[in-house]
Design a protein around this motif. Structure first.
Motif, mmCIF file in Angstrom:
data_model
loop_
_atom_site.group_PDB
_atom_site.id
_atom_site.type_symbol
_atom_site.label_atom_id
_atom_site.label_comp_id
_atom_site.label_asym_id
_atom_site.label_seq_id
_atom_site.Cartn_x
_atom_site.Cartn_y
_atom_site.Cartn_z
ATOM 1 N N ASN A 208 10.350 3.002 -0.117
ATOM 2 C CA ASN A 208 9.012 2.535 0.231
ATOM 3 C C ASN A 208 8.284 2.146 -1.058
ATOM 4 O OD1 ASN A 208 6.243 2.338 1.015
ATOM 5 N ND2 ASN A 208 6.658 3.652 2.771
ATOM 6 N N GLU A 211 4.426 4.497 -0.701
ATOM 7 C CA GLU A 211 4.738 5.925 -0.668
ATOM 8 C C GLU A 211 6.115 6.099 -1.290
ATOM 9 O OE1 GLU A 211 2.977 8.479 0.239
ATOM 10 O OE2 GLU A 211 1.211 7.379 0.928
ATOM 11 N N ASP A 228 12.363 12.032 2.891
ATOM 12 C CA ASP A 228 11.353 12.343 1.881
ATOM 13 C C ASP A 228 12.058 13.079 0.749
ATOM 14 O OD1 ASP A 228 9.225 13.154 0.309
ATOM 15 O OD2 ASP A 228 7.926 13.574 2.018
ATOM 16 N N ALA A 254 1.506 1.159 4.016
ATOM 17 C CA ALA A 254 2.530 2.101 3.576
ATOM 18 C C ALA A 254 3.423 2.597 4.708
ATOM 19 C CB ALA A 254 1.870 3.292 2.878
#
Length: 448
Positions: A208, A211, A228, A254
């Motif tokens: 991303n 983010e 993540d 985002a």
């Protein structure tokens, strides 16, 4: 008896109506009172119609082609800071650096023994990373002029084939995918961490840009998985009817991303709610292979096996433009340049093509009068956009015969399916066959 008579004399400043030179334009005084212009709307409509017609006359999107590869193009990568440099990787393992301004190859290197599966630039732009089907990751140094050193800076030997690579926008890290998603540090030969979620393989990964700790991948079980890097396990995944081939994150929002799917469509999702796509973009008649966003975040371009490029507005379900040539074969990769003016495409017949993002746009410097005329024409088109004649001319495109026939067949099939479903609902008990929106039909499941 004498009387004084007051006489008012009209006076004008010569600077307001005289020309300084013979080449200057005569200044015309105009009264904008609407009562003095009873046919203004009619005249504006004619002007809007003429502007629309002229745009289609001057719509010449193809700029040029870059040839030199000896095998089909598999991947493209644009420079993070320079508008003129472009990387391309082909199926014979060769990587070339191109100067787009001069339309020539600056340098080339035999990077891998098999297909070049992925290319990624370092954020500084002075080096790039490649991965191939020979299970090797290589890091190369790149000069400001675009020259590549003949030997790689570092080489990492992997255990499995790497299908794709994506570099972090700020840190000295990159991600690869194959049997699993690996996060690497450029200074180490072992991955920092690996993510798995019970799938056989993953064939595309993308960081991303906003983010920066978030990344997404496409897996062989028809799912799109979100990760993540701050956590120890994947975040969530959504399973579609068919497999997805590529992912593009919106550079201005985002949480929004678009996936290119095998079912001829593109799906735009909000990562906070994967149960239903925000929009379905339909027009292709073959598997969509790649997608890339404009720097403005308002549009994206897609390339497909139907040998065409299409440009979609983010909030629309149908494309505003289609690009094709007689020689262009299956499009494998597309890129939108950082100045938002050009589109790059790589296809099976070994050529990189350069297209204008706006087919009718004039290249080069515009004079003030030209800018004013173009802005006035755009406003007129917006005002009369829903008029049938203007709408028809704006939408009309010449498309290949095979695409036209396939679109016709798909439309007949969809109408038949829609008619069959409505008949089933009409002849079923109330509530037995609920009316499911089309967007929800495409998502088979969501796992968190």
């Amino acid at each position: 008896m004498s009387s004084k008579l007051k006489v008012k004399v009209l006076s004008r400043n010569p600077d307001e109506y005289l020309r300084e030179t013979k080449r200057d334009i005569h200044k015309i005084q105009r009264n904008y009172d609407p009562s003095l212009h009873p046919f203004e709307t009619s005249r504006e409509y004619v002007r809007a119609l003429n502007v629309t017609k002229l745009e289609r006359v001057f719509a010449k999107p193809f700029v040029g082609a870059l040839d030199g590869h000896k095998d089909g193009l598999n991947t493209l990568c644009k420079h993070p800071t320079s508008l003129s440099h472009l990387l391309s990787g082909s199926c014979d393992g060769e990587v070339r650096v191109w100067n787009l301004a001069h339309r020539q190859c600056v340098s080339c290197v035999q990077a891998h023994d098999g297909i070049v599966q992925g290319l990624a630039f370092h954020p500084s732009g002075n080096r790039f990373i490649t991965c191939g089907s020979d299970k090797v990751i290589k890091q190369w140094s790149l000069s400001a002029e675009g020259q590549v050193e003949k030997e790689p800076k570092t080489t990492i030997l992997g255990k499995t084939v790497f299908q794709s690579i994506s570099h972090h926008n700020a840190k000295n890290m990159f991600a690869t995918c194959g049997e699993q998603v690996d996060i690497w540090d450029s200074r180490r030969t072992e991955p920092l961490r690996s993510f798995t979620w019970g799938v056989a393989s993953q064939h595309y990964v993308k960081f991303n840009p906003i983010e920066r700790d978030i990344l997404a991948s496409c897996a062989s079980d028809r799912s799109v998985i979100l990760y993540d890097m701050r956590g120890s396990s994947p975040l969530r995944k959504v399973i579609l009817k068919l497999s997805s081939n590529a992912i593009a994150w919106n550079p201005m929002e985002a949480f929004v991303f678009t996936v290119a799917n095998e079912d001829y469509n593109l799906y735009t999702f909000d990562m906070r709610n994967l149960s239903v796509p925000m929009n379905i973009h339909m027009d292709h008649v073959a598997a969509v292979m790649d997608v890339d966003y404009s720097p403005t975040g308002k549009e994206f371009v897609s390339g497909s096996y139907d040998k065409c490029l299409r440009i979609f507005p983010v909030n629309k379900g149908h494309s505003r433009e289609i690009y094709h040539t007689k020689r262009m074969q299956k499009v494998r990769t597309v890129q939108w340049t950082l100045d938002s003016k050009f589109i790059l495409s790589g296809s099976d017949e070994m050529n990189i093509r350069i297209w204008k993002a706006r087919a009718q746009e004039k290249l080069g410097v515009l004079r003030p009068r030209e800018k004013t005329a173009l802005e006035y024409g755009e406003k007129l088109k917006e005002k009369f956009a829903d008029h049938p004649m203007v709408k028809r001319i704006t939408r009309h495109r010449h498309i290949p015969h095979t695409v036209y026939q396939s679109s016709k067949e798909h439309r007949i099939m969809k109408d038949s399916q829609r008619r069959k479903e409505s008949n089933r609902q009409a002849h079923s008990k109330p509530g037995e066959r609920p009316n499911v929106p089309e967007r929800k039909k495409q998502v088979l499941g969501q796992i968190e």
